[in-house]
Design an enzyme around this catalytic site. Structure first.
Site, PDB file in Angstrom:
ATOM      1  N   ASP A  51     -17.698 -18.598 -22.430  1.00  0.00           N
ATOM      2  CA  ASP A  51     -17.838 -17.679 -23.556  1.00  0.00           C
ATOM      3  C   ASP A  51     -17.706 -18.508 -24.830  1.00  0.00           C
ATOM      4  O   ASP A  51     -17.332 -19.681 -24.789  1.00  0.00           O
ATOM      5  CB  ASP A  51     -16.721 -16.621 -23.489  1.00  0.00           C
ATOM      6  CG  ASP A  51     -16.745 -15.653 -24.660  1.00  0.00           C
ATOM      7  OD1 ASP A  51     -17.842 -15.212 -25.050  1.00  0.00           O
ATOM      8  OD2 ASP A  51     -15.678 -15.344 -25.211  1.00  0.00           O
ATOM      9  N   SER A  52     -17.947 -17.862 -25.972  1.00  0.00           N
ATOM     10  CA  SER A  52     -17.753 -18.545 -27.243  1.00  0.00           C
ATOM     11  C   SER A  52     -16.265 -18.711 -27.565  1.00  0.00           C
ATOM     12  O   SER A  52     -15.914 -19.486 -28.439  1.00  0.00           O
ATOM     13  CB  SER A  52     -18.430 -17.741 -28.350  1.00  0.00           C
ATOM     14  OG  SER A  52     -17.925 -16.418 -28.336  1.00  0.00           O
ATOM     15  N   CYS A  97     -20.276 -13.684 -21.658  1.00  0.00           N
ATOM     16  CA  CYS A  97     -20.554 -13.410 -23.070  1.00  0.00           C
ATOM     17  C   CYS A  97     -21.850 -12.610 -23.128  1.00  0.00           C
ATOM     18  O   CYS A  97     -22.886 -13.046 -22.604  1.00  0.00           O
ATOM     19  CB  CYS A  97     -20.712 -14.728 -23.818  1.00  0.00           C
ATOM     20  SG  CYS A  97     -21.251 -14.544 -25.519  1.00  0.00           S
ATOM     21  N   GLU A 115      -9.642 -12.223 -31.455  1.00  0.00           N
ATOM     22  CA  GLU A 115      -9.200 -13.626 -31.499  1.00  0.00           C
ATOM     23  C   GLU A 115      -7.858 -13.750 -32.222  1.00  0.00           C
ATOM     24  O   GLU A 115      -7.065 -14.636 -31.937  1.00  0.00           O
ATOM     25  CB  GLU A 115     -10.251 -14.495 -32.215  1.00  0.00           C
ATOM     26  CG  GLU A 115     -11.547 -14.693 -31.450  1.00  0.00           C
ATOM     27  CD  GLU A 115     -11.497 -15.824 -30.408  1.00  0.00           C
ATOM     28  OE1 GLU A 115     -10.740 -16.789 -30.597  1.00  0.00           O
ATOM     29  OE2 GLU A 115     -12.215 -15.709 -29.394  1.00  0.00           O
ATOM     30  N   CYS A 117     -19.409  -6.507 -25.522  1.00  0.00           N
ATOM     31  CA  CYS A 117     -18.974  -7.836 -25.969  1.00  0.00           C
ATOM     32  C   CYS A 117     -17.679  -8.090 -25.222  1.00  0.00           C
ATOM     33  O   CYS A 117     -16.815  -7.208 -25.159  1.00  0.00           O
ATOM     34  CB  CYS A 117     -18.729  -7.838 -27.481  1.00  0.00           C
ATOM     35  SG  CYS A 117     -17.885  -9.329 -28.070  1.00  0.00           S
ATOM     36  N   HIS A 170     -15.176  -9.684 -25.843  1.00  0.00           N
ATOM     37  CA  HIS A 170     -13.933  -9.629 -26.641  1.00  0.00           C
ATOM     38  C   HIS A 170     -13.380  -8.203 -26.722  1.00  0.00           C
ATOM     39  O   HIS A 170     -12.184  -8.011 -26.911  1.00  0.00           O
ATOM     40  CB  HIS A 170     -14.191 -10.119 -28.072  1.00  0.00           C
ATOM     41  CG  HIS A 170     -14.216 -11.608 -28.211  1.00  0.00           C
ATOM     42  ND1 HIS A 170     -15.232 -12.382 -27.710  1.00  0.00           N
ATOM     43  CD2 HIS A 170     -13.340 -12.470 -28.782  1.00  0.00           C
ATOM     44  CE1 HIS A 170     -14.985 -13.663 -27.983  1.00  0.00           C
ATOM     45  NE2 HIS A 170     -13.845 -13.731 -28.632  1.00  0.00           N
TER      46      HIS A 170
END
Ligand code: DGL
Length: 277
Positions: free
Chosen positions: A10-11, A73, A152, A184, A186
């Protein structure tokens, strides 16, 4: 013989929601995770940049003795899946199709919301995947870019997150959706806030959980499932791992072992001669 691992990337931290589901379903498999923390976010970037970053991440992982690559992702899955499948000769799974299938199965009124990054929404990947299963379903997609930063930051139950969620989700509430895809990886970190703002009558679809089921099925089919192995996980990050460690511990409920900061450019010796780099 050294058993092969499952590669997951993932990023940033969001892919850990997928990691956690795979870890729970396959306790004997080793997982190698890459979070491109130096270049997050991907979701606000152009398709060309996302494809380049994704290629570099996958090239790094493909050299780590993996038997399968999971794109944890949505942004990469919706934009770079084809390029990665053409470029790397191992099974590659993305999160879009499993999430779309689960959403169609879950919705009773045929009105599905999708929240995702700007890049994923602009790609139209969820709408296409849902309509490929059932063209009569109405899909309402909404980009929620600030959710990535909040996840994050570890503001998973914060008042600011609640306020921003109310703003983002208002238009979807008006559309009377009964199912909402967390498009997403996240976003499942903010699941509690999202659920309380959208209401309990709306089912949330976590595409990470859906892809974990597909990983298990694929491994069983390919007879590559580990039965004996004691799982050892490695976490690579492309920037200092301090923040990643803090949030990961919070989310996984235990300290991270084997966290390694890596420069993926330096780690790929042949990179400079590769036209996709
Ligand atoms: N976790 C990524 C996704 O599923 C996006 C985060 C980012 O913008 O980099 O789309």
């Amino acid at each position: 013989m050294v058993e092969k691992s499952i590669g997951v990337f993932d990023s940033g931290i969001g892919g850990l929601t997928v990691y956690k589901s795979i870890r729970a379903s396959l306790p004997k498999e080793s997982i190698i995770y890459l979070g491109d923390t130096a270049r997050i976010p991907y979701g606000t970037r152009s398709p060309a940049t996302v494809r380049r970053y994704a290629y570099q991440d996958a090239a790094f992982l493909s050299r780590q003795n993996i038997k399968m690559l999971v794109i944890a992702c949505n942004t990469i899955s919706s934009i770079a899946m084809e390029l990665l499948k053409e470029s790397f000769p191992i099974p590659i799974l993305g999160v879009i199709e499993p999430g779309a299938r689960e959403a169609v199965k879950t919705s009773k009124n045929g009105r599905i919301g999708v929240i995702a990054t700007e890049a994923t929404v602009e790609s139209g990947a969820y709408t296409k995947a849902i309509h490929a299963i059932n063209p009569n379903v109405s899909v309402y997609a909404k980009a929620c870019p600030l959710f990535v930063a909040l996840a994050e930051e570890g503001w998973h139950n914060h008042t600011a997150t609640r306020l921003i969620a109310s703003e983002y989700l208002a238009s979807l509430q008006e559309m009377e959706i009964d199912t909402l895809v967390l498009g997403c990886t996240h976003y499942p970190l903010l699941k509690n806030v999202i659920q309380s703002v959208i209401g309990n009558h709306v089912s949330l679809i976590d595409s990470g959980e859906c892809v974990a089921k597909e990983v298990t099925t694929l491994l069983n089919k390919s007879e590559e499932v580990n039965l004996e192995n004691k799982a050892t996980d490695i976490f690579y990050v492309t920037d200092s791992g301090k923040r990643f460690c803090r949030i990961a511990e919070l989310f996984l409920g235990k300290p991270l072992e084997n966290l390694i900061a890596v420069d993926i450019w330096e780690a790929n010796a042949e990179a400079k001669a590769d036209p996709n780099w």
